[in-house]
Design a protein around this motif. Sequence first.
Motif, mmCIF file in Angstrom:
data_model
loop_
_atom_site.group_PDB
_atom_site.id
_atom_site.type_symbol
_atom_site.label_atom_id
_atom_site.label_comp_id
_atom_site.label_asym_id
_atom_site.label_seq_id
_atom_site.Cartn_x
_atom_site.Cartn_y
_atom_site.Cartn_z
ATOM 1 N N SER B 22 0.802 -1.222 0.000
ATOM 2 C CA SER B 22 0.000 0.000 0.000
ATOM 3 C C SER B 22 0.834 1.271 0.000
ATOM 4 O O SER B 22 0.320 2.360 -0.157
ATOM 5 C CB SER B 22 -0.922 0.004 1.224
ATOM 6 O OG SER B 22 -0.159 0.241 2.392
ATOM 7 N N THR B 23 2.133 1.141 0.206
ATOM 8 C CA THR B 23 2.972 2.333 0.325
ATOM 9 C C THR B 23 3.910 2.474 -0.879
ATOM 10 O O THR B 23 4.333 1.463 -1.441
ATOM 11 C CB THR B 23 3.805 2.284 1.632
ATOM 12 O OG1 THR B 23 4.796 3.289 1.594
ATOM 13 C CG2 THR B 23 4.489 0.933 1.822
ATOM 14 N N PRO B 24 4.244 3.696 -1.267
ATOM 15 C CA PRO B 24 5.233 3.874 -2.340
ATOM 16 C C PRO B 24 6.668 3.807 -1.825
ATOM 17 O O PRO B 24 7.597 4.075 -2.564
ATOM 18 C CB PRO B 24 4.919 5.276 -2.858
ATOM 19 C CG PRO B 24 4.401 6.015 -1.670
ATOM 20 C CD PRO B 24 3.665 4.993 -0.826
ATOM 21 N N LEU B 25 6.835 3.458 -0.557
ATOM 22 C CA LEU B 25 8.139 3.573 0.096
ATOM 23 C C LEU B 25 8.637 2.241 0.631
ATOM 24 O O LEU B 25 7.871 1.284 0.748
ATOM 25 C CB LEU B 25 8.027 4.535 1.287
ATOM 26 C CG LEU B 25 7.533 5.942 0.976
ATOM 27 C CD1 LEU B 25 6.957 6.593 2.218
ATOM 28 C CD2 LEU B 25 8.649 6.777 0.392
ATOM 29 N N ILE B 89 14.324 5.710 4.955
ATOM 30 C CA ILE B 89 13.034 5.552 4.275
ATOM 31 C C ILE B 89 13.237 6.070 2.861
ATOM 32 O O ILE B 89 13.559 7.253 2.678
ATOM 33 C CB ILE B 89 11.930 6.364 4.976
ATOM 34 C CG1 ILE B 89 11.827 5.969 6.448
ATOM 35 C CG2 ILE B 89 10.588 6.160 4.279
ATOM 36 C CD1 ILE B 89 10.927 6.874 7.255
ATOM 37 N N PRO B 91 12.044 5.997 -1.523
ATOM 38 C CA PRO B 91 11.056 5.598 -2.523
ATOM 39 C C PRO B 91 11.388 4.183 -3.001
ATOM 40 O O PRO B 91 12.570 3.826 -3.084
ATOM 41 C CB PRO B 91 11.254 6.613 -3.655
ATOM 42 C CG PRO B 91 11.925 7.790 -3.023
ATOM 43 C CD PRO B 91 12.759 7.235 -1.900
ATOM 44 N N GLU B 93 11.647 2.820 -5.681
ATOM 45 C CA GLU B 93 12.553 2.756 -6.834
ATOM 46 C C GLU B 93 14.022 2.758 -6.401
ATOM 47 O O GLU B 93 14.890 2.322 -7.161
ATOM 48 C CB GLU B 93 12.327 3.964 -7.763
ATOM 49 C CG GLU B 93 10.982 3.984 -8.498
ATOM 50 C CD GLU B 93 9.839 4.582 -7.679
ATOM 51 O OE1 GLU B 93 10.034 4.859 -6.476
ATOM 52 O OE2 GLU B 93 8.739 4.748 -8.235
ATOM 53 N N PRO B 352 -2.575 1.806 12.772
ATOM 54 C CA PRO B 352 -1.581 1.483 11.744
ATOM 55 C C PRO B 352 -0.203 2.054 12.075
ATOM 56 O O PRO B 352 -0.065 3.246 12.322
ATOM 57 C CB PRO B 352 -2.152 2.157 10.492
ATOM 58 C CG PRO B 352 -3.593 2.373 10.763
ATOM 59 C CD PRO B 352 -3.737 2.520 12.237
#
Lengths: 426, 411
Positions: B22-25, B89, B91, B93, B352
């Motif tokens: 759910s996270t882009p990280l 932390i 991204p 990518e 969360p």
Amino acid sequence: MNAIKPPIIQEPGFFQFPDYQDYRLDNGIVVHCIPFNSLDYTNVLLSVKAGTQCQSKLLQASSTSRMLREGCVGFTSEELAEELDYYGTSYHAATSALSTEVMISSVSRHLPKMLPLLNSIVFHPTFPEREFGITREIGRQNLIHSMQEVSFLANRQLKTMMFGEEHIYSKSASPDDYDQIVLADLVDYHKSYYLPENIEFFVSGCFSDKEFNALNESFGKLQCTNNAVPDLAEPAPETVADVRRFCEKEGCLQNAVSMGCVSIAQQHPDFLKLKLLVSILGGFFGSRLMSNIREDKGYTYGIYAQLVAYSNMSTIVISSQTAVEHTDALIAEVYKEMERLINEPVPEEELEMVKSYYSGMYLQQVSKGIDLVSDYRVKALNKIDAKTYYSQWWNVLHSTTADELLQIAKKYLKPEAFRVSVAGKR
Amino acid sequence: MPIINKFALDNGLKVLHVEDKSTPLVAVNILYNVGAKDEKESHTGFAHLMEHLMFGGSINVPNFDDVMQNAGGENNAWTTNDITNFYDIVPKENVETAFYLEADRMYSLCFSEQSLKVQRQVVCEEFKQRNLNRPYGDVEELIREMAFKKHPYKWVTIGKELSHIQNTTMDDVKDWFFSHYAPNNAILSVVGNITFEEIKVLAHKWFSAIPVRKIAERAYLPEPVQTEPRRTRVERDVPNDLICKIYHAPNIKHKDYYTSDFLTDIFSYSKSSRLNKHLVMQKNKFIQIDSHIGSLDEEGLVYIKGIPEKNVSIEEAEQLILEEIEQFKNSTIEEKEMQKVRNGFESDKLYPATINDVAYDIAYYELLGDCELYNQRIEKHNSVKAEDIITLAKKIFVPENCSTLQYCKKS
């Protein structure tokens, strides 16, 4: 590990601020919602237009919000605390200039039990005398405690210097003001501002039909009149003439330095570019101020610059703590760093680094999930659409040039406009 | 509950992974099994200074933060008496950049004299900002000196005095690095939008060439059992008196640890808990009062700390706490009160968590013996029995197990 090839750094993809929706309860009360229906947790933030700007004396608004949880119709202070705690519901209330927020966070299955309680807390508080005496004294002691900290003293003094002595953003209570506030002030204030027509909801987390219906059941039947508090215009700041002030605090080992000036509103088309410029100056570990004053000179554990948004203005604020003997040198270096930004374009390599870093930070901000609710509310109160704001920020991060930043620096970074507040030892 | 994947490299590096789409990280966390307890008493604050120096350039990377920031990453670190922890932390990518940076500084620092010089000064300013120049900033230090006579827990992470930090030499730094920073003394955990297969490949690629190192042996002995009451009284320039009563208690590896945790929750989990209800709201004798367990791995502590009302003497305040404890030892805890604490705990743990918190927590539980403890903690906490809490209270709340700090406002 000799001659290793570093990985190629990729540009991260865009990540959208989550979808949100507005609902209305039967009586028209607005509910702004960021749903995450896969969670079993819900945050319900009730925002009421009852900020310090409406108060007739110091501490009136914050004492009112503070006393809400000390008793309401059907519950004594103790019973109320038991009930919230029994269901593992966390409760928090805070008052700012424009409004008060009361937030409950609860496992979703307990929400239907907690919402009627929230109604009672906000609209039917009993303001018991005894608890008032206790919380008032605790408030006074907490303030006395804060006044021992040089950073608190320096920031408070800076606000007075930037906004003027009588401005709503700078007026602050002294310990003696706690003697002036009486229960009748709270009752009056509550009666005038805690009205159904003055509230709206911000919700995040699980919010299905069940949770909506529970909210509507508890708040949708309240009678709303047309007496909503109008949006008050923010008074203009009256920056004081003297550039530097000192607040004495005996026996300290470090001085706190706060420097700041008033700047453009967040609705201004240059605001986000200015935000980028202030970030380069002191927004993060690799900023100019940190690199020079911490990592090169070792004067401080940390120094930061921030662009703080208010309704119709903002402030650029730089703050740090340093050894007493380095105070003047630190201030001189801050001015030097401002001058560099005004006179020389930011080198391409540095600009790329800043943009990359803030793209990563952007991803952290918009992927906070259930915690987005407060940020979303702050934007909404200032009539800013969070999704638009964030996508504009992403665009600014990807398109701003060094030349544009130089123009922004020349236009808005005015060393002579900064006021300098120091707390500690001369 | 997250599924925790786990494997180890031949050089001993343990690798943990949780996938979250759910996270882009992605959060990359490295926990080193070294902390202030590994310091000599004549050279305290060193583990923490070393944490700062880990950002001062490594063998192939002159500036850690520049590369991290170019990758859109944020990072930080902290040191305790037990561990030194670093997290990034990034991204999704750019996960590999975090691996590259962490592996390079685990392989070797560049040991820059300039960095040592500056960070000695920065840490001294940190020491002042957090401890010396802050009201009540030395409370924990005074407590530790009293509660521990032998164990290195007797000093706090920031150190005993500024001179210890100022006297650090580059030889100290090198010694410490090569005898503590090593794959066989670390846990790497990765949480976020990345698969276990990808993590395995990256871990092999970047960390497998780092050699096993000989880790300095821990030379200290466990703290001897306290046999008589201890007291300290100090006067400071603070607005209010502060009373602290500290008791030795089961440590985190002990079977009764969760019982002691539950006990302090009964005392002061939230507004309706006993100490606040009785002493602040009903009797109006304290401005605030709090109880919690300590966070030292090898030695458990139960803290009770309170600020009395200004018309209440510190002696009366102490007496009130003792009465509260005696009353508790002779009481039974009703099921409703037990359930309230369980609900509060469950609610906290269901909220969360951020990816970096999960990454740190699973690494920490792995250090204690098993990362699966992370998933078992609600159940362990919530299966504590009321009668066991009272039994434990009777055992630990005795005068000879107590250190008392009277921290008085200067008259």
